[in-house]
Scaffold this motif. Sequence first.
Motif, PDB file in Angstrom:
ATOM      1  N   HIS A 117      64.278  34.812   2.421  1.00  0.00           N
ATOM      2  CA  HIS A 117      63.524  35.975   2.885  1.00  0.00           C
ATOM      3  C   HIS A 117      62.797  35.721   4.209  1.00  0.00           C
ATOM      4  CE1 HIS A 117      64.314  37.945  -0.888  1.00  0.00           C
ATOM      5  NE2 HIS A 117      63.689  37.008  -1.573  1.00  0.00           N
ATOM      6  N   PHE A 118      62.872  34.487   4.718  1.00  0.00           N
ATOM      7  CA  PHE A 118      62.085  34.089   5.886  1.00  0.00           C
ATOM      8  C   PHE A 118      62.650  34.657   7.188  1.00  0.00           C
ATOM      9  CE2 PHE A 118      61.372  31.099   9.407  1.00  0.00           C
ATOM     10  CZ  PHE A 118      59.989  31.146   9.467  1.00  0.00           C
ATOM     11  N   LEU A 119      61.745  35.148   8.018  1.00  0.00           N
ATOM     12  CA  LEU A 119      62.062  35.578   9.380  1.00  0.00           C
ATOM     13  C   LEU A 119      61.218  34.752  10.340  1.00  0.00           C
ATOM     14  CD1 LEU A 119      61.902  39.494   9.199  1.00  0.00           C
ATOM     15  CD2 LEU A 119      63.914  38.106   9.704  1.00  0.00           C
ATOM     16  N   PRO A 120      61.813  34.203  11.406  1.00  0.00           N
ATOM     17  CA  PRO A 120      60.992  33.514  12.406  1.00  0.00           C
ATOM     18  C   PRO A 120      60.019  34.497  13.049  1.00  0.00           C
ATOM     19  CG  PRO A 120      63.324  33.017  12.700  1.00  0.00           C
ATOM     20  CD  PRO A 120      63.243  34.132  11.695  1.00  0.00           C
ATOM     21  N   GLY A 121      58.910  33.984  13.508  1.00  0.00           N
ATOM     22  CA  GLY A 121      57.914  34.821  14.163  1.00  0.00           C
ATOM     23  C   GLY A 121      56.522  34.414  13.730  1.00  0.00           C
ATOM     24  N   ALA A 122      55.553  35.185  14.156  1.00  0.00           N
ATOM     25  CA  ALA A 122      54.158  34.897  13.850  1.00  0.00           C
ATOM     26  C   ALA A 122      53.836  35.301  12.412  1.00  0.00           C
ATOM     27  CB  ALA A 122      53.239  35.619  14.830  1.00  0.00           C
ATOM     28  N   PHE A 123      53.090  34.449  11.730  1.00  0.00           N
ATOM     29  CA  PHE A 123      52.651  34.717  10.372  1.00  0.00           C
ATOM     30  C   PHE A 123      51.631  35.849  10.404  1.00  0.00           C
ATOM     31  CE2 PHE A 123      50.183  34.050   6.546  1.00  0.00           C
ATOM     32  CZ  PHE A 123      51.161  33.787   5.612  1.00  0.00           C
ATOM     33  N   PRO A 124      51.654  36.828   9.515  1.00  0.00           N
ATOM     34  CA  PRO A 124      52.390  36.939   8.272  1.00  0.00           C
ATOM     35  C   PRO A 124      53.660  37.801   8.354  1.00  0.00           C
ATOM     36  CG  PRO A 124      50.598  38.497   8.214  1.00  0.00           C
ATOM     37  CD  PRO A 124      50.532  37.794   9.549  1.00  0.00           C
ATOM     38  N   ALA A 125      54.113  38.108   9.550  1.00  0.00           N
ATOM     39  CA  ALA A 125      55.308  38.957   9.685  1.00  0.00           C
ATOM     40  C   ALA A 125      56.569  38.115   9.561  1.00  0.00           C
ATOM     41  CB  ALA A 125      55.276  39.697  11.015  1.00  0.00           C
ATOM     42  N   ASN A 126      56.685  37.355   8.471  1.00  0.00           N
ATOM     43  CA  ASN A 126      57.779  36.409   8.286  1.00  0.00           C
ATOM     44  C   ASN A 126      58.686  36.721   7.116  1.00  0.00           C
ATOM     45  OD1 ASN A 126      55.316  34.353   9.274  1.00  0.00           O
ATOM     46  ND2 ASN A 126      57.244  34.207  10.361  1.00  0.00           N
ATOM     47  N   SER A 127      58.581  37.905   6.546  1.00  0.00           N
ATOM     48  CA  SER A 127      59.372  38.205   5.364  1.00  0.00           C
ATOM     49  C   SER A 127      60.329  39.359   5.615  1.00  0.00           C
ATOM     50  CB  SER A 127      58.448  38.546   4.187  1.00  0.00           C
ATOM     51  OG  SER A 127      59.213  38.927   3.073  1.00  0.00           O
ATOM     52  N   LEU A 167      47.341  19.369   4.025  1.00  0.00           N
ATOM     53  CA  LEU A 167      46.509  19.307   5.222  1.00  0.00           C
ATOM     54  C   LEU A 167      47.428  19.036   6.396  1.00  0.00           C
ATOM     55  CD1 LEU A 167      43.243  17.351   4.346  1.00  0.00           C
ATOM     56  CD2 LEU A 167      43.463  19.743   4.993  1.00  0.00           C
ATOM     57  N   THR A 168      47.312  19.717   7.363  1.00  0.00           N
ATOM     58  CA  THR A 168      46.538  20.885   7.709  1.00  0.00           C
ATOM     59  C   THR A 168      47.113  22.078   6.957  1.00  0.00           C
ATOM     60  OG1 THR A 168      46.019  20.021   9.895  1.00  0.00           O
ATOM     61  CG2 THR A 168      45.964  22.396   9.666  1.00  0.00           C
ATOM     62  N   ALA A 169      46.195  22.973   6.543  1.00  0.00           N
ATOM     63  CA  ALA A 169      46.635  24.163   5.836  1.00  0.00           C
ATOM     64  C   ALA A 169      47.511  25.020   6.744  1.00  0.00           C
ATOM     65  CB  ALA A 169      45.423  24.973   5.375  1.00  0.00           C
ATOM     66  N   GLY A 170      48.492  25.667   6.139  1.00  0.00           N
ATOM     67  CA  GLY A 170      49.370  26.559   6.877  1.00  0.00           C
ATOM     68  C   GLY A 170      49.017  28.002   6.637  1.00  0.00           C
ATOM     69  N   ASN A 171      49.993  28.864   6.953  1.00  0.00           N
ATOM     70  CA  ASN A 171      49.866  30.308   6.756  1.00  0.00           C
ATOM     71  C   ASN A 171      48.644  30.865   7.493  1.00  0.00           C
ATOM     72  OD1 ASN A 171      52.143  30.016   5.236  1.00  0.00           O
ATOM     73  ND2 ASN A 171      51.148  30.331   3.281  1.00  0.00           N
ATOM     74  N   VAL A 172      48.538  30.477   8.769  1.00  0.00           N
ATOM     75  CA  VAL A 172      47.448  30.935   9.622  1.00  0.00           C
ATOM     76  C   VAL A 172      47.926  32.183  10.367  1.00  0.00           C
ATOM     77  CG1 VAL A 172      45.931  30.351  11.545  1.00  0.00           C
ATOM     78  CG2 VAL A 172      46.590  28.588   9.873  1.00  0.00           C
ATOM     79  N   GLU A 173      47.187  33.248  10.182  1.00  0.00           N
ATOM     80  CA  GLU A 173      47.560  34.521  10.785  1.00  0.00           C
ATOM     81  C   GLU A 173      47.697  34.396  12.308  1.00  0.00           C
ATOM     82  OE1 GLU A 173      45.767  38.922  10.401  1.00  0.00           O
ATOM     83  OE2 GLU A 173      45.692  37.699   8.568  1.00  0.00           O
ATOM     84  N   GLY A 174      48.820  34.936  12.807  1.00  0.00           N
ATOM     85  CA  GLY A 174      49.068  34.942  14.243  1.00  0.00           C
ATOM     86  C   GLY A 174      49.801  33.710  14.767  1.00  0.00           C
ATOM     87  N   GLU A 175      49.982  32.684  13.937  1.00  0.00           N
ATOM     88  CA  GLU A 175      50.679  31.472  14.362  1.00  0.00           C
ATOM     89  C   GLU A 175      52.097  31.449  13.811  1.00  0.00           C
ATOM     90  OE1 GLU A 175      48.647  27.792  13.744  1.00  0.00           O
ATOM     91  OE2 GLU A 175      46.737  28.585  14.483  1.00  0.00           O
ATOM     92  N   ARG A 176      52.974  30.750  14.529  1.00  0.00           N
ATOM     93  CA  ARG A 176      54.348  30.562  14.072  1.00  0.00           C
ATOM     94  C   ARG A 176      54.406  29.388  13.106  1.00  0.00           C
ATOM     95  NH1 ARG A 176      58.172  33.185  17.180  1.00  0.00           N
ATOM     96  NH2 ARG A 176      59.779  31.726  16.528  1.00  0.00           N
ATOM     97  N   PRO A 177      55.026  29.568  11.928  1.00  0.00           N
ATOM     98  CA  PRO A 177      55.109  28.462  10.971  1.00  0.00           C
ATOM     99  C   PRO A 177      55.803  27.221  11.542  1.00  0.00           C
ATOM    100  CG  PRO A 177      55.689  30.523   9.913  1.00  0.00           C
ATOM    101  CD  PRO A 177      55.590  30.808  11.388  1.00  0.00           C
ATOM    102  N   PHE A 178      56.937  27.416  12.209  1.00  0.00           N
ATOM    103  CA  PHE A 178      57.678  26.295  12.816  1.00  0.00           C
ATOM    104  C   PHE A 178      58.688  26.849  13.788  1.00  0.00           C
ATOM    105  CE2 PHE A 178      59.859  27.445   8.919  1.00  0.00           C
ATOM    106  CZ  PHE A 178      61.210  27.352   9.193  1.00  0.00           C
TER     107      PHE A 178
END
Length: 178
Positions: A117-127, A167-178
């Motif tokens: 279900h993953f889409l590249p891009g900024a979190f949380p718009a990844n589904s 650590l470091t926590a993920g799922n930070v709004e506005g950031e790209r997961p990878f």
Amino acid sequence: MDKGRRSWRRAAVAAALVLAAPLLGGATGRLTSLDARLLAAHNRERAAAGLAPLHWDPALADDAADWGAALAEIDDIEHSPDDPDDPDPQGENLWLGTTGYFSPEDMVGMWVEEKKHFLPGAFPANSRTGNVDDVGHYTQLMWRDTGRVGCALAEGAENEILVCRYLTAGNVEGERPF
């Protein structure tokens, strides 16, 4: 030695080897080397995406065990409450399944399955489904800035509960997961 004796002897040697195999090769139960297998399952997926491996953190595993014990009391999962004063919050993945049935690889694998279900891009718009809950475990597992993980397995009345802390926590709004 006649043919009958050789066959019997071969059968006896084969039976002895089968019985001794767990002692010679090390027993490989469902939860044998749990920590190493959980870490390896995480790192296989990260390596496939070209991400740095995670390292096991005993302090995170202790925190995971504490929360897992609380969840085992209710035999259900819910995320731990965030501490707004914590300057370095932990990420968290939770898993719940029937006791005695799933391997560590199965547990982490259920988070990895969210990749579909993953889409590249900024979190949380990844589904692809539009629901971040469909990818949130996967994005935490894969978060580029995460370097450490610690997990613990707890047993409730009917279920096993896996808690992994990051650590470091993920799922930070506005950031790209990878």
